[in-house]
Scaffold this motif. Structure first.
Motif, PDB file in Angstrom:
ATOM      1  N   LEU A 138       0.835  -1.195   0.000  1.00 30.10           N
ATOM      2  CA  LEU A 138       0.000   0.000   0.000  1.00 30.10           C
ATOM      3  C   LEU A 138       0.874   1.251   0.000  1.00 30.10           C
ATOM      4  CD1 LEU A 138      -2.246  -1.207   2.956  1.00 30.10           C
ATOM      5  CD2 LEU A 138      -2.709  -1.516   0.521  1.00 30.10           C
ATOM      6  N   GLN A 139       0.586   2.171  -0.884  1.00 26.94           N
ATOM      7  CA  GLN A 139       1.276   3.457  -0.881  1.00 26.94           C
ATOM      8  C   GLN A 139       0.252   4.528  -0.493  1.00 26.94           C
ATOM      9  OE1 GLN A 139       4.697   4.061  -1.330  1.00 26.94           O
ATOM     10  NE2 GLN A 139       4.038   5.982  -0.443  1.00 26.94           N
ATOM     11  N   VAL A 140       0.465   5.124   0.653  1.00 27.39           N
ATOM     12  CA  VAL A 140      -0.436   6.153   1.181  1.00 27.39           C
ATOM     13  C   VAL A 140       0.056   7.521   0.713  1.00 27.39           C
ATOM     14  CG1 VAL A 140      -1.241   7.237   3.328  1.00 27.39           C
ATOM     15  CG2 VAL A 140      -1.131   4.737   3.137  1.00 27.39           C
ATOM     16  N   LYS A 141      -0.892   8.370   0.361  1.00 32.65           N
ATOM     17  CA  LYS A 141      -0.553   9.716  -0.109  1.00 32.65           C
ATOM     18  C   LYS A 141       0.305  10.446   0.920  1.00 32.65           C
ATOM     19  CE  LYS A 141      -4.831   9.983  -2.742  1.00 32.65           C
ATOM     20  NZ  LYS A 141      -6.209  10.516  -2.753  1.00 32.65           N
TER      21      LYS A 141
ATOM     22  N   TYR B 136      -4.216   7.936   8.025  1.00 31.63           N
ATOM     23  CA  TYR B 136      -4.454   6.595   7.483  1.00 31.63           C
ATOM     24  C   TYR B 136      -4.419   5.547   8.600  1.00 31.63           C
ATOM     25  CZ  TYR B 136      -3.660   2.152   5.188  1.00 31.63           C
ATOM     26  OH  TYR B 136      -3.756   0.851   4.809  1.00 31.63           O
ATOM     27  N   GLU B 137      -3.414   5.623   9.442  1.00 34.67           N
ATOM     28  CA  GLU B 137      -3.301   4.636  10.525  1.00 34.67           C
ATOM     29  C   GLU B 137      -4.498   4.708  11.467  1.00 34.67           C
ATOM     30  OE1 GLU B 137       0.600   4.748  12.330  1.00 34.67           O
ATOM     31  OE2 GLU B 137       1.574   4.658  10.359  1.00 34.67           O
ATOM     32  N   ASP B 138      -4.998   5.898  11.732  1.00 32.44           N
ATOM     33  CA  ASP B 138      -6.207   6.034  12.550  1.00 32.44           C
ATOM     34  C   ASP B 138      -7.402   5.387  11.859  1.00 32.44           C
ATOM     35  OD1 ASP B 138      -4.832   7.368  14.549  1.00 32.44           O
ATOM     36  OD2 ASP B 138      -5.439   9.374  13.871  1.00 32.44           O
TER      37      ASP B 138
ATOM     38  N   LEU C 193      -0.610  -4.884   9.827  1.00 31.99           N
ATOM     39  CA  LEU C 193      -0.206  -3.777   8.968  1.00 31.99           C
ATOM     40  C   LEU C 193       1.182  -3.356   9.409  1.00 31.99           C
ATOM     41  CD1 LEU C 193      -1.109  -1.710   6.755  1.00 31.99           C
ATOM     42  CD2 LEU C 193      -1.778  -0.213   8.648  1.00 31.99           C
ATOM     43  N   GLN C 194       2.107  -3.294   8.463  1.00 29.88           N
ATOM     44  CA  GLN C 194       3.476  -2.904   8.775  1.00 29.88           C
ATOM     45  C   GLN C 194       3.867  -1.712   7.908  1.00 29.88           C
ATOM     46  OE1 GLN C 194       6.269  -6.137   8.913  1.00 29.88           O
ATOM     47  NE2 GLN C 194       4.736  -7.552   9.695  1.00 29.88           N
TER      48      GLN C 194
ATOM     49  N   GLY D 246       5.317   6.328   3.908  1.00 28.47           N
ATOM     50  CA  GLY D 246       3.995   6.156   3.323  1.00 28.47           C
ATOM     51  C   GLY D 246       3.740   4.795   2.707  1.00 28.47           C
ATOM     52  N   LYS D 247       4.732   3.910   2.742  1.00 34.64           N
ATOM     53  CA  LYS D 247       4.568   2.568   2.176  1.00 34.64           C
ATOM     54  C   LYS D 247       4.259   1.589   3.301  1.00 34.64           C
ATOM     55  CE  LYS D 247       6.863  -0.525  -1.076  1.00 34.64           C
ATOM     56  NZ  LYS D 247       8.106  -0.706  -1.863  1.00 34.64           N
ATOM     57  N   TYR D 248       3.235   0.771   3.090  1.00 32.18           N
ATOM     58  CA  TYR D 248       2.778  -0.198   4.080  1.00 32.18           C
ATOM     59  C   TYR D 248       2.606  -1.565   3.436  1.00 32.18           C
ATOM     60  CZ  TYR D 248       1.495   3.809   6.996  1.00 32.18           C
ATOM     61  OH  TYR D 248       1.515   4.953   7.744  1.00 32.18           O
TER      62      TYR D 248
END
Length: 98
Positions: free
Chosen positions: A8-11, A18-20, A40-41, A48-50
């Motif tokens: 996952l790449q988060v903006k 996102y984590e919340d 989730l790591q 921003g990468k998970y």
């Protein structure tokens, strides 16, 4: 058991939000039939990468039971706007070595 894996790449700048949101979404996925566990790591090298790993009893528990449910619509509302690009989700099965 099936292992669902998604990179996952988060903006940029939205990681904390996102984590919340993911904490809320965790309650949804963990209530689904066939769900075993998830984690989730976050990547240590790329901000921003998970990596999301979800264990399901069967492939259909994820692809049909979860993805075609009303709960999945709530999951989407909570999480899908954070991703850029949209993640590729793949499924894995353990190789028996003995």
């Amino acid at each position: 058991m099936i292992l669902e894996a998604a990179m996952l790449q988060v903006k940029q700048g939205m990681e904390e939000e996102y984590e919340d949101a993911f904490r809320q979404a965790s309650k949804i996925i963990s209530s689904m039939k066939g769900y075993i566990s998830h984690e989730l790591q976050h990547c240590m090298e790329v901000k921003g990468k998970y990596l999301l790993l979800v264990r399901w009893e069967t492939l259909e528990d994820h692809t049909v039971g979860f993805r075609q449910s009303n709960e999945y619509q709530e999951w989407k509302k909570l999480l899908h706007d954070f991703y850029d690009p949209f993640p590729l989700v793949e499924h894995f099965e353990k190789v028996q070595l003995s």
